[in-house]
Design a protein around this motif. Structure first.
Motif, mmCIF file in Angstrom:
data_model
loop_
_atom_site.group_PDB
_atom_site.id
_atom_site.type_symbol
_atom_site.label_atom_id
_atom_site.label_comp_id
_atom_site.label_asym_id
_atom_site.label_seq_id
_atom_site.Cartn_x
_atom_site.Cartn_y
_atom_site.Cartn_z
ATOM 1 N N UNK A 1 -37.659 -44.232 32.781
ATOM 2 C CA UNK A 1 -36.793 -44.473 31.634
ATOM 3 C C UNK A 1 -36.604 -43.179 30.860
ATOM 4 N N UNK A 2 -35.375 -42.815 30.620
ATOM 5 C CA UNK A 2 -35.039 -41.662 29.803
ATOM 6 C C UNK A 2 -34.392 -42.185 28.528
ATOM 7 N N UNK A 3 -34.242 -41.343 27.537
ATOM 8 C CA UNK A 3 -33.550 -41.803 26.328
ATOM 9 C C UNK A 3 -32.755 -40.655 25.725
ATOM 10 N N UNK A 4 -31.740 -41.028 24.980
ATOM 11 C CA UNK A 4 -30.923 -40.111 24.213
ATOM 12 C C UNK A 4 -30.324 -40.923 23.082
ATOM 13 N N UNK A 5 -29.758 -40.253 22.108
ATOM 14 C CA UNK A 5 -29.167 -40.962 20.979
ATOM 15 C C UNK A 5 -27.979 -41.797 21.440
ATOM 16 N N UNK A 6 -27.836 -42.972 20.866
ATOM 17 C CA UNK A 6 -26.668 -43.797 21.166
ATOM 18 C C UNK A 6 -25.430 -43.143 20.580
ATOM 19 N N UNK A 7 -24.271 -43.430 21.189
ATOM 20 C CA UNK A 7 -23.023 -42.799 20.765
ATOM 21 C C UNK A 7 -21.935 -43.851 20.566
ATOM 22 N N UNK A 8 -20.984 -43.503 19.699
ATOM 23 C CA UNK A 8 -19.781 -44.300 19.501
ATOM 24 C C UNK A 8 -18.600 -43.357 19.328
ATOM 25 N N UNK A 9 -17.453 -43.875 18.965
ATOM 26 C CA UNK A 9 -16.259 -43.065 18.751
ATOM 27 C C UNK A 9 -16.206 -42.548 17.322
ATOM 28 N N UNK A 10 -15.588 -41.408 17.121
ATOM 29 C CA UNK A 10 -15.323 -40.907 15.765
ATOM 30 C C UNK A 10 -14.230 -41.741 15.099
ATOM 31 N N UNK A 11 -13.208 -42.082 15.895
ATOM 32 C CA UNK A 11 -12.073 -42.857 15.390
ATOM 33 C C UNK A 11 -11.567 -43.743 16.521
ATOM 34 N N UNK A 12 -10.861 -44.789 16.138
ATOM 35 C CA UNK A 12 -10.310 -45.696 17.130
ATOM 36 C C UNK A 12 -9.151 -45.076 17.893
ATOM 37 N N UNK A 13 -8.902 -45.596 19.082
ATOM 38 C CA UNK A 13 -7.766 -45.165 19.893
ATOM 39 C C UNK A 13 -7.000 -46.407 20.334
ATOM 40 N N UNK A 14 -5.678 -46.237 20.513
ATOM 41 C CA UNK A 14 -4.826 -47.365 20.884
ATOM 42 C C UNK A 14 -4.083 -47.074 22.182
ATOM 43 N N UNK A 15 -3.834 -48.141 22.933
ATOM 44 C CA UNK A 15 -3.086 -48.062 24.177
ATOM 45 C C UNK A 15 -2.127 -49.237 24.236
ATOM 46 N N UNK A 16 -1.034 -49.035 24.939
ATOM 47 C CA UNK A 16 -0.072 -50.102 25.177
ATOM 48 C C UNK A 16 0.400 -49.954 26.610
ATOM 49 N N UNK A 17 0.389 -51.050 27.343
ATOM 50 C CA UNK A 17 0.844 -50.984 28.721
ATOM 51 C C UNK A 17 0.899 -52.352 29.351
ATOM 52 N N UNK A 18 1.259 -52.358 30.603
ATOM 53 C CA UNK A 18 1.433 -53.595 31.361
ATOM 54 C C UNK A 18 0.177 -53.878 32.169
ATOM 55 N N UNK A 19 -0.191 -55.147 32.254
ATOM 56 C CA UNK A 19 -1.306 -55.550 33.092
ATOM 57 C C UNK A 19 -0.897 -55.533 34.559
ATOM 58 N N UNK A 20 -1.746 -55.018 35.406
ATOM 59 C CA UNK A 20 -1.446 -54.902 36.834
ATOM 60 C C UNK A 20 -1.182 -56.258 37.476
ATOM 61 N N UNK A 21 -1.996 -57.246 37.176
ATOM 62 C CA UNK A 21 -1.886 -58.556 37.815
ATOM 63 C C UNK A 21 -1.013 -59.531 37.037
ATOM 64 N N UNK A 22 -1.039 -59.434 35.719
ATOM 65 C CA UNK A 22 -0.277 -60.381 34.891
ATOM 66 C C UNK A 22 1.162 -59.944 34.675
ATOM 67 N N UNK A 23 1.399 -58.631 34.672
ATOM 68 C CA UNK A 23 2.731 -58.117 34.370
ATOM 69 C C UNK A 23 3.087 -58.206 32.898
ATOM 70 N N UNK A 24 2.135 -58.608 32.061
ATOM 71 C CA UNK A 24 2.383 -58.754 30.633
ATOM 72 C C UNK A 24 1.999 -57.486 29.870
#
Length: 185
Positions: free
Chosen positions: A3-26
């Motif tokens: 078992x190794x350890x390091x500090x947990x991480x998160x994002x500085x700021x949120x990011x957004x994406x918009x696109x089509x689903x491969x299977x749903x097409x939505x």
């Protein structure tokens, strides 16, 4: 196994994406938000009107990114919670379209095609984030993890305010797994 350890991480700021689903097409809008709570992990949250109309959000707000929540891996990885328990890990491949249809109209609380966004979060060393979707499927974008990775690079921060370290398991031996004539190591 070590078992190794390091500090947990998160994002500085949120990011957004918009696109089509491969299977749903939505078309789906997806937001990856920072979470400063230690041990939150990576979780998905459906915020679409169809799911909210069926009340599933009251029972299970989040879907944790965990092997235990894999509902299907036919054509893509599907993560889900109740009310999909009757289909959990036992859905024959001919029912995949039924599962997708149920998740699109909100009768099933699941998210589809999570592989690329999860790979990008892992490669960016993000431990804690909330992925919000207004549909059932992660946008495919260019078909790779690169667009997600590009938005996440240089956008992570240690959770310095919390002493909680991330536990990392290192496999030191080769493991063989097999079932029905198929195997991996």
């Amino acid at each position: 196994m070590a078992l190794l350890s390091r500090a947990q991480r998160t994002l500085r700021r949120g990011v957004m994406f918009r696109g089509v689903g491969l299977h749903s097409g939505q078309v789906t809008h997806m937001r990856i938000m920072p979470v400063h709570e230690p041990d939150f992990g990576i979780r998905f949250e459906r915020v679409d009107a169809q799911l909210l109309a069926h009340g599933a959000h009251r029972r299970h707000r989040y879907i944790r990114a965990s092997w235990q929540n894999v509902v299907s891996s036919t054509l893509c990885t599907v993560l889900g919670t109740e009310p999909m328990s009757s289909l959990h890990r036992t859905a024959p491949s001919h029912r995949i379209r039924d599962l997708l249809d149920a998740s699109i109209v909100g009768r099933a609380h699941c998210v589809w095609t999570v592989e690329h966004v999860l790979a990008a979060l892992y490669a960016s060393r993000v431990d804690n984030a909330l992925v919000q979707l207004d549909g059932a499927e992660v946008p495919i974008l260019d078909g790779s993890a690169q667009p997600f990775l590009a938005s996440l690079s240089d956008n992570t921060v240690d959770l310095a305010a919390f002493p909680t370290a991330r536990r990392i398991v290192v496999m030191r031996d080769v493991f063989h797994v097999g079932h029905g004539g198929q195997w991996g190591k």
